[in-house]
Design a protein around this motif. Sequence first.
Motif, PDB file in Angstrom:
ATOM      1  N   GLY A   5      -6.248  -4.890 -18.771  1.00 57.95           N
ATOM      2  CA  GLY A   5      -5.680  -4.887 -20.106  1.00 57.95           C
ATOM      3  C   GLY A   5      -5.443  -6.257 -20.683  1.00 57.95           C
ATOM      4  N   SER A   6      -5.883  -7.306 -20.003  1.00 59.52           N
ATOM      5  CA  SER A   6      -5.620  -8.662 -20.479  1.00 59.52           C
ATOM      6  C   SER A   6      -6.647  -9.106 -21.509  1.00 59.52           C
ATOM      7  N   GLY A   7      -7.720  -8.313 -21.671  1.00 60.83           N
ATOM      8  CA  GLY A   7      -8.751  -8.702 -22.618  1.00 60.83           C
ATOM      9  C   GLY A   7      -9.741  -9.655 -22.003  1.00 60.83           C
ATOM     10  N   GLY A   8      -9.684  -9.852 -20.718  1.00 57.45           N
ATOM     11  CA  GLY A   8     -10.623 -10.740 -20.031  1.00 57.45           C
ATOM     12  C   GLY A   8     -10.023 -12.122 -19.873  1.00 57.45           C
ATOM     13  N   VAL A   9     -10.414 -12.743 -18.799  1.00 55.80           N
ATOM     14  CA  VAL A   9      -9.852 -14.058 -18.508  1.00 55.80           C
ATOM     15  C   VAL A   9     -10.981 -15.074 -18.464  1.00 55.80           C
ATOM     16  N   ARG A  10     -10.727 -16.270 -18.966  1.00 54.96           N
ATOM     17  CA  ARG A  10     -11.710 -17.344 -18.855  1.00 54.96           C
ATOM     18  C   ARG A  10     -11.401 -18.098 -17.567  1.00 54.96           C
ATOM     19  N   LEU A  11     -12.333 -17.977 -16.608  1.00 50.82           N
ATOM     20  CA  LEU A  11     -12.117 -18.619 -15.311  1.00 50.82           C
ATOM     21  C   LEU A  11     -12.688 -20.026 -15.347  1.00 50.82           C
ATOM     22  N   LEU A  12     -11.866 -21.015 -15.068  1.00 57.20           N
ATOM     23  CA  LEU A  12     -12.324 -22.409 -15.026  1.00 57.20           C
ATOM     24  C   LEU A  12     -12.283 -22.886 -13.579  1.00 57.20           C
ATOM     25  N   PHE A 136      -6.752 -20.281 -20.113  1.00 56.25           N
ATOM     26  CA  PHE A 136      -7.745 -20.053 -19.048  1.00 56.25           C
ATOM     27  C   PHE A 136      -7.033 -19.858 -17.717  1.00 56.25           C
ATOM     28  N   HIS A 137      -7.806 -19.364 -16.751  1.00 51.14           N
ATOM     29  CA  HIS A 137      -7.281 -19.283 -15.382  1.00 51.14           C
ATOM     30  C   HIS A 137      -7.992 -20.336 -14.544  1.00 51.14           C
ATOM     31  N   LEU A 138      -7.204 -21.171 -13.910  1.00 51.71           N
ATOM     32  CA  LEU A 138      -7.747 -22.265 -13.099  1.00 51.71           C
ATOM     33  C   LEU A 138      -7.922 -21.827 -11.651  1.00 51.71           C
ATOM     34  N   LEU A 139      -9.130 -22.022 -11.145  1.00 46.99           N
ATOM     35  CA  LEU A 139      -9.384 -21.829  -9.713  1.00 46.99           C
ATOM     36  C   LEU A 139      -9.842 -23.180  -9.185  1.00 46.99           C
ATOM     37  N   MET A 140      -9.062 -23.764  -8.267  1.00 46.82           N
ATOM     38  CA  MET A 140      -9.371 -25.123  -7.814  1.00 46.82           C
ATOM     39  C   MET A 140      -9.365 -25.235  -6.290  1.00 46.82           C
ATOM     40  N   PRO A 141     -10.569 -25.254  -5.680  1.00 48.83           N
ATOM     41  CA  PRO A 141     -10.618 -25.600  -4.260  1.00 48.83           C
ATOM     42  C   PRO A 141     -10.120 -27.036  -4.087  1.00 48.83           C
ATOM     43  N   LEU A 142      -9.296 -27.238  -3.053  1.00 49.45           N
ATOM     44  CA  LEU A 142      -8.737 -28.563  -2.797  1.00 49.45           C
ATOM     45  C   LEU A 142      -9.208 -29.038  -1.424  1.00 49.45           C
ATOM     46  N   TYR A 143      -9.818 -30.203  -1.390  1.00 48.69           N
ATOM     47  CA  TYR A 143     -10.365 -30.775  -0.161  1.00 48.69           C
ATOM     48  C   TYR A 143      -9.481 -31.928   0.297  1.00 48.69           C
ATOM     49  N   VAL A 144      -9.637 -32.312   1.578  1.00 43.06           N
ATOM     50  CA  VAL A 144      -9.022 -33.535   2.097  1.00 43.06           C
ATOM     51  C   VAL A 144     -10.145 -34.515   2.382  1.00 43.06           C
ATOM     52  N   CYS A 145      -9.892 -35.788   2.068  1.00 39.52           N
ATOM     53  CA  CYS A 145     -10.864 -36.845   2.381  1.00 39.52           C
ATOM     54  C   CYS A 145     -10.100 -38.057   2.890  1.00 39.52           C
ATOM     55  N   ARG A 146     -10.513 -38.570   4.036  1.00 37.21           N
ATOM     56  CA  ARG A 146      -9.868 -39.756   4.618  1.00 37.21           C
ATOM     57  C   ARG A 146     -10.801 -40.951   4.697  1.00 37.21           C
ATOM     58  N   ARG A 147     -12.015 -40.798   4.235  1.00 42.00           N
ATOM     59  CA  ARG A 147     -12.973 -41.899   4.370  1.00 42.00           C
ATOM     60  C   ARG A 147     -13.841 -41.959   3.125  1.00 42.00           C
ATOM     61  N   TRP A 148     -13.994 -43.170   2.578  1.00 41.47           N
ATOM     62  CA  TRP A 148     -14.811 -43.348   1.385  1.00 41.47           C
ATOM     63  C   TRP A 148     -15.254 -44.794   1.330  1.00 41.47           C
ATOM     64  N   LEU A 149     -16.136 -45.065   0.398  1.00 41.63           N
ATOM     65  CA  LEU A 149     -16.643 -46.423   0.206  1.00 41.63           C
ATOM     66  C   LEU A 149     -16.138 -46.940  -1.139  1.00 41.63           C
TER      67      LEU A 149
END
Length: 195
Positions: A5-12, A136-149
């Motif tokens: 009944g929400s009329g649809g959700v915009r998933l981001l 909108f509805h936010l879907l956010m996978p969250l990663y960990v990173c300990r090494r970068w350049l």
Amino acid sequence: MDDGGSGGVRLLVVVGVVLLDDPEWTQATAGAAANKGVAAPSASGAEAVAAASGTELGPISCSGGASVAKPVRVLLAQRPEGKSNAGLWEFPGGKVDPGETPEEALIRELREELGITVDLADLMPLTFASHTYPTFHLLMPLYVCRRWLGEPVGAEGQAVAWATPEEVSTYNLTPADIPLVPAVLAAMRYGTPGP
Ligand SMILES: Nc1nc2c([nH]c(=O)n2[C@H]2C[C@H](O)[C@@H](COP(=O)(O)OP(=O)(O)OP(=O)(O)O)O2)c(=O)[nH]1
């Protein structure tokens, strides 16, 4: 199909990263990082970012000649004026473009936003955000990173700050990020599997 009944959700779909400056991990893996030709974050670089963003560094004090271990810190970015949630703090990242995997999007966003290069093998899944914003509805996978350049900077003019576990909850985080704090603190205090 019934949408409740929400009329649809915009998933981001947005990807984010818990970028950790982890002195213990850096020491333990310095050899491996050198072998791969990928730099672990250097203390001097982290200090430069902290200085540029006006952030106090954690306690690095000497008492009777014995040095106190530096705390692990996470990089937070401030949403700029003119954007939604302006002034609030978030984990670096951004939207997944059509045709991209989440990891490809994150690697691209980190290059664009922070000027750093991240290897796919150094992204470890941590948790995800699922939050309804007004438009909108936010879907956010969250990663960990300990090494970068490279040394992370606010390459798009945004403020960035390194926060210790004690400091994380003193930042005004976006509503979607507040429920992520326990998982982020767990990753900071107890580590995560992986490289
Ligand atoms: N990257 C990132 N985005 C977040 C977090 N928490 C959170 O609510 N968001 C929201 C803010 C934005 O609406 C969207 C991220 O999209 P984006 O980084 O491409 O943001 P943007 O400012 O260009 O987009 P917009 O707000 O102008 O729509 O997700 C977070 O921790 N990291």
